[in-house]
Design a protein around this motif. Structure first.
Motif, PDB file in Angstrom:
ATOM      1  N   ASP A 273       0.814  -1.219   0.000  1.00 41.66           N
ATOM      2  CA  ASP A 273       0.000   0.000   0.000  1.00 41.66           C
ATOM      3  C   ASP A 273       0.848   1.270   0.000  1.00 41.66           C
ATOM      4  OD1 ASP A 273      -2.237  -1.697   0.272  1.00 41.66           O
ATOM      5  OD2 ASP A 273      -2.072  -1.629   2.462  1.00 41.66           O
ATOM      6  N   TYR A 297      -4.069 -10.657   6.117  1.00 42.77           N
ATOM      7  CA  TYR A 297      -3.325  -9.436   6.396  1.00 42.77           C
ATOM      8  C   TYR A 297      -2.823  -9.453   7.830  1.00 42.77           C
ATOM      9  CZ  TYR A 297      -5.349  -7.592   2.115  1.00 42.77           C
ATOM     10  OH  TYR A 297      -5.694  -7.408   0.805  1.00 42.77           O
ATOM     11  N   MET A 299      -0.279  -6.879   9.660  1.00 44.43           N
ATOM     12  CA  MET A 299       0.516  -5.669   9.384  1.00 44.43           C
ATOM     13  C   MET A 299       0.753  -4.907  10.694  1.00 44.43           C
ATOM     14  SD  MET A 299      -1.460  -4.654   5.834  1.00 44.43           S
ATOM     15  CE  MET A 299      -0.166  -3.626   5.186  1.00 44.43           C
ATOM     16  N   TRP A 334      -2.950  -0.621   7.788  1.00 45.74           N
ATOM     17  CA  TRP A 334      -3.467  -0.632   6.416  1.00 45.74           C
ATOM     18  C   TRP A 334      -3.101   0.679   5.703  1.00 45.74           C
ATOM     19  CZ3 TRP A 334      -8.705  -3.547   5.425  1.00 45.74           C
ATOM     20  CH2 TRP A 334      -8.565  -4.871   5.841  1.00 45.74           C
ATOM     21  N   ALA A 335      -3.639   0.825   4.515  1.00 51.00           N
ATOM     22  CA  ALA A 335      -3.173   1.895   3.623  1.00 51.00           C
ATOM     23  C   ALA A 335      -3.272   3.296   4.251  1.00 51.00           C
ATOM     24  CB  ALA A 335      -3.964   1.842   2.330  1.00 51.00           C
ATOM     25  N   ASP A 398      -8.205   3.374   3.362  1.00 53.17           N
ATOM     26  CA  ASP A 398      -7.468   3.887   2.209  1.00 53.17           C
ATOM     27  C   ASP A 398      -7.606   5.395   2.003  1.00 53.17           C
ATOM     28  OD1 ASP A 398      -6.958   1.254   2.041  1.00 53.17           O
ATOM     29  OD2 ASP A 398      -7.652   0.964  -0.003  1.00 53.17           O
ATOM     30  N   GLU A 445     -11.404   0.216  -4.052  1.00 51.65           N
ATOM     31  CA  GLU A 445     -10.763   0.905  -2.920  1.00 51.65           C
ATOM     32  C   GLU A 445      -9.580   1.734  -3.448  1.00 51.65           C
ATOM     33  OE1 GLU A 445      -9.421  -2.282  -0.373  1.00 51.65           O
ATOM     34  OE2 GLU A 445      -8.077  -3.109  -1.881  1.00 51.65           O
ATOM     35  N   THR A 495      -4.437  -7.376  -4.710  1.00 51.81           N
ATOM     36  CA  THR A 495      -4.557  -5.915  -4.603  1.00 51.81           C
ATOM     37  C   THR A 495      -3.404  -5.257  -5.345  1.00 51.81           C
ATOM     38  OG1 THR A 495      -3.378  -5.937  -2.517  1.00 51.81           O
ATOM     39  CG2 THR A 495      -5.784  -6.023  -2.399  1.00 51.81           C
ATOM     40  N   HIS A 497      -2.162  -1.387  -5.060  1.00 54.08           N
ATOM     41  CA  HIS A 497      -2.480  -0.091  -4.438  1.00 54.08           C
ATOM     42  C   HIS A 497      -1.492   0.978  -4.908  1.00 54.08           C
ATOM     43  CE1 HIS A 497      -4.292   1.997  -0.809  1.00 54.08           C
ATOM     44  NE2 HIS A 497      -3.493   2.880  -1.378  1.00 54.08           N
ATOM     45  N   HIS A 512       2.051  -2.055  -5.504  1.00 50.92           N
ATOM     46  CA  HIS A 512       2.659  -3.266  -4.945  1.00 50.92           C
ATOM     47  C   HIS A 512       2.254  -4.482  -5.764  1.00 50.92           C
ATOM     48  CE1 HIS A 512      -1.037  -3.499  -2.057  1.00 50.92           C
ATOM     49  NE2 HIS A 512      -1.207  -4.394  -2.999  1.00 50.92           N
ATOM     50  N   ARG A 525       3.262  -8.649   0.326  1.00 48.25           N
ATOM     51  CA  ARG A 525       3.372  -7.844  -0.901  1.00 48.25           C
ATOM     52  C   ARG A 525       4.651  -7.008  -0.900  1.00 48.25           C
ATOM     53  NH1 ARG A 525      -2.380  -5.455   0.543  1.00 48.25           N
ATOM     54  NH2 ARG A 525      -1.371  -5.673   2.560  1.00 48.25           N
TER      55      ARG A 525
HETATM   56  O1  FUB Z   1      -3.282  -3.669   3.076  1.00 50.46           O
HETATM   57  C1  FUB Z   1      -4.594  -3.802   3.507  1.00 50.46           C
HETATM   58  C2  FUB Z   1      -5.553  -3.341   2.439  1.00 50.46           C
HETATM   59  O2  FUB Z   1      -5.346  -4.092   1.257  1.00 50.46           O
HETATM   60  C3  FUB Z   1      -5.390  -1.919   1.981  1.00 50.46           C
HETATM   61  O3  FUB Z   1      -5.915  -0.966   2.859  1.00 50.46           O
HETATM   62  C4  FUB Z   1      -6.063  -1.984   0.652  1.00 50.46           C
HETATM   63  O4  FUB Z   1      -5.820  -0.895  -0.193  1.00 50.46           O
HETATM   64  C5  FUB Z   1      -5.525  -3.272   0.109  1.00 50.46           C
HETATM   65  O5  FUB Z   1      -4.297  -3.105  -0.518  1.00 50.46           O
END
Ligand code: FUB
Length: 555
Positions: A273, A297, A299, A334-335, A398, A445, A495, A497, A512, A525
């Motif tokens: 992202d 995910y 992160m 997240w983003a 996002d 998104e 994804t 982004h 990515h 990613r």
């Molecule tokens: O990385 C988590 C989520 O996945 C992001 O917020 C989205 O844009 C997608 O890439």
């Protein structure tokens, strides 16, 4: 009187032990001393000087001098002459301190601390080698290839994120491996170094198997003796581990130098992202770090990189984590996007609110590289504010932020629905109602705003797996004219982004993919960068994703 005699004899004993140890010291790099031509000086006096290769460089942590191999293909070439030493060894010891960062993957082949070999492609020519490996804490020697190895092996990777002293000793056919003074493995080894002769390729940090990973770590005080060190000698040599660990605390706060080698742009950790910011002629990339087993995910933090030329990048210390927001829960870095206003840097993030829904928060710093702190103390956007478009709990993600020519700031964001709202000058409060943008076909998104000449562009992730689409308008308030696909599905990732910025006269598309070997994918990613070209008529050419990436920018 007796006590004095005892002290004097102890001192003499130690002196004799030390001098006999020094007599047996055949190669020694302190990583401080260099020859006038820049080679690493062999402090044993035997002339086995070595050459830094690729991104390897000498560095220091406080008073400690170290070899930094970087995160890609740095290594030290000890030269062909060192083969003479290898050929002469019978009883011997190799001793060094080593550090491998937690972010480096040791799950693939390679990560050799040391190799002596007759080829750089042992798998195809089976010419024999010996090595010390960080991947499975092992010493091994073979006259051909790995099928005929004799080894002293722990069988699991070195502890990452910690300095350790590793020593291999061989006495007769007895091989012993010590970590921090403790014997961790032993075995009978009756292939002696002379069996592989005067080795031609003598490396620190590089494997003789050409497809293997480099070590990608730090080393201090590398030594080879032509005798098996005793337990006492090993303990004496390895005393610096806690000092190194202490000095490392500060060293870990330094920017880490990375050299771009095509796409993915960063290969020492997974990054996702990307958001880009150009400030004072420096290109910043902000991203979330993907970790874990690649099944979802995970992160735990955001990361920030900077570069003045798109070739040499610096990763700065971790600038922000979801746990820096008291109202956030879990590993949801997240983003996000950073923007500068009046000398302050505002970082708009998506993360998980304590209610379990996604939410948007803002952190602030005086520097683009942080440290950042929560600017509000609560979320800026929460799920209950956007129920007019969808009831899903993950639509408030996002964020992308834009300051228009008249100074008015806007926040755009969304998943499934694309929202936007005006921000007050303080950048941490909304200024009016949240609006929904209806004219973005297939919107998934990841909205991103950029402007060139009179056109505002709103690019976004569309469909799923995601392609990047874009729309344009003569006003930041729309209406938006859909312009089609800007980028195809990015390799091995659902994804894709994007961030779009101009840097020193050229436009860039940062995104990515899941292409980092071999675990890369939709949840592990990697950030990439390619060129973006605008047409005269205000349309944008489809991005060509490359493995070469972009050229360095020279002023
Ligand atoms: O990385 C988590 C989520 O996945 C992001 O917020 C989205 O844009 C997608 O890439």
């Amino acid at each position: 009187m007796k006590k004095r005699v005892f002290i004097v004899s102890m001192a003499m004993l130690m002196f004799f032990q030390l001098t006999s140890q020094n007599r047996n010291l055949k190669l020694h790099y302190d990583f401080k001393s260099v020859t006038p031509s820049g080679e690493i000086l062999d402090m044993s006096g035997n002339g086995f000087n070595a050459e830094l290769k690729n991104e390897a460089f000498l560095d220091h942590m406080g008073d400690y001098h170290i070899l930094n191999l970087g995160f890609h293909n740095g290594y030290l070439d000890m030269g062909e002459k060192t083969g003479e030493l290898v050929n002469s060894l019978k009883d011997f010891s190799v001793a060094t301190y080593v550090y491998v960062d937690e972010g480096v993957s040791l799950s693939l082949h390679g990560s050799f601390i040391l190799t002596f070999s007759n080829s750089t492609d042992i798998r195809s020519d089976g010419n024999g080698c010996m090595f010390l490996s960080a991947r499975d804490q092992a010493y091994a020697i073979t006259k051909t290839d790995n099928r005929a190895e004799q080894a002293v092996r722990v069988g699991e990777p070195v502890q990452q994120g910690a300095w350790m002293h590793i020593v291999y000793t061989q006495e007769g056919n007895q091989g012993n491996l010590f970590i921090d003074g403790k014997m961790v493995a032993s075995n009978t080894v009756d292939i002696f170094p002379s069996a592989i002769g005067k080795t031609k390729f003598n490396f620190i940090g590089r494997s003789p198997y050409k497809e293997d990973n480099y070590l990608r770590g730090l080393l201090a005080d590398f030594r080879i003796y032509d005798k098996a060190l005793t337990a006492r000698e090993i303990n004496r040599l390895g005393r610096e581990t806690s000092g190194l660990a202490e000095a490392h605390v500060e060293y870990a706060q330094r920017p880490i130098r990375l050299i771009a080698n095509g796409n993915p742009l960063f290969s020492h950790k997974y990054t996702a992202d990307p958001a880009a910011l150009v400030h004072d002629d420096v290109f910043y990339i902000y991203a979330g770090q993907d970790v874990g087993d690649g099944r979802g995910y995970n992160m735990p933090n955001w990361v920030v990189f900077s570069s003045e030329d798109l070739e040499t990048w610096y990763e700065h210390p971790i600038p922000l984590r979801p746990s820096d927001f008291s109202w956030a829960r879990g590993n949801y870095a997240w983003a996000a996007q950073v923007i500068e206003r009046d000398g302050k840097f505002y970082w708009y993030v998506s993360t998980q609110h304590y209610t379990g829904a996604r939410a948007i928060g803002v952190a602030v710093s005086d520097s683009p590289t942080g440290p950042f702190v929560d600017a509000i103390g609560s979320a800026l956007i929460t799920n209950d504010m956007t129920t007019h478009c969808t009831n899903i709990t993950w639509d408030d993600i996002d964020p992308t932020v834009w300051i228009d020519d008249d100074g008015q700031a806007y926040l755009f964001w969304g998943n499934t629905c694309c929202y936007y709202v005006k921000l007050k000058d303080n950048m941490i409060e909304m200024d009016g109602d949240i609006m929904t943008i209806e004219d973005l076909p297939h919107f998934t998104e990841a909205p991103w705003i950029h402007k060139k000449n009179d056109w505002y562009y709103l690019s976004y992730a569309a469909w799923f797996p995601e392609k990047t689409a874009y729309a344009r308008s003569k006003s930041i308030n729309g209406p938006w004219e859909y312009m089609g696909i800007l980028n195809e599905v990015a390799g091995n990732s659902n994804t894709n982004h994007q961030a779009i910025v101009e840097f020193k006269g050229q436009w860039y598309f940062v995104y990515h993919n899941g292409a980092l070997p071999t675990q890369g994918g939709s949840y592990l990613r990697s950030v990439c960068i390619d060129y973006l070209h605008h047409n005269e008529d205000g349309s944008i050419q489809r991005v060509i994703m490359t493995t070469e990436g972009v050229n360095p920018v020279r002023d």
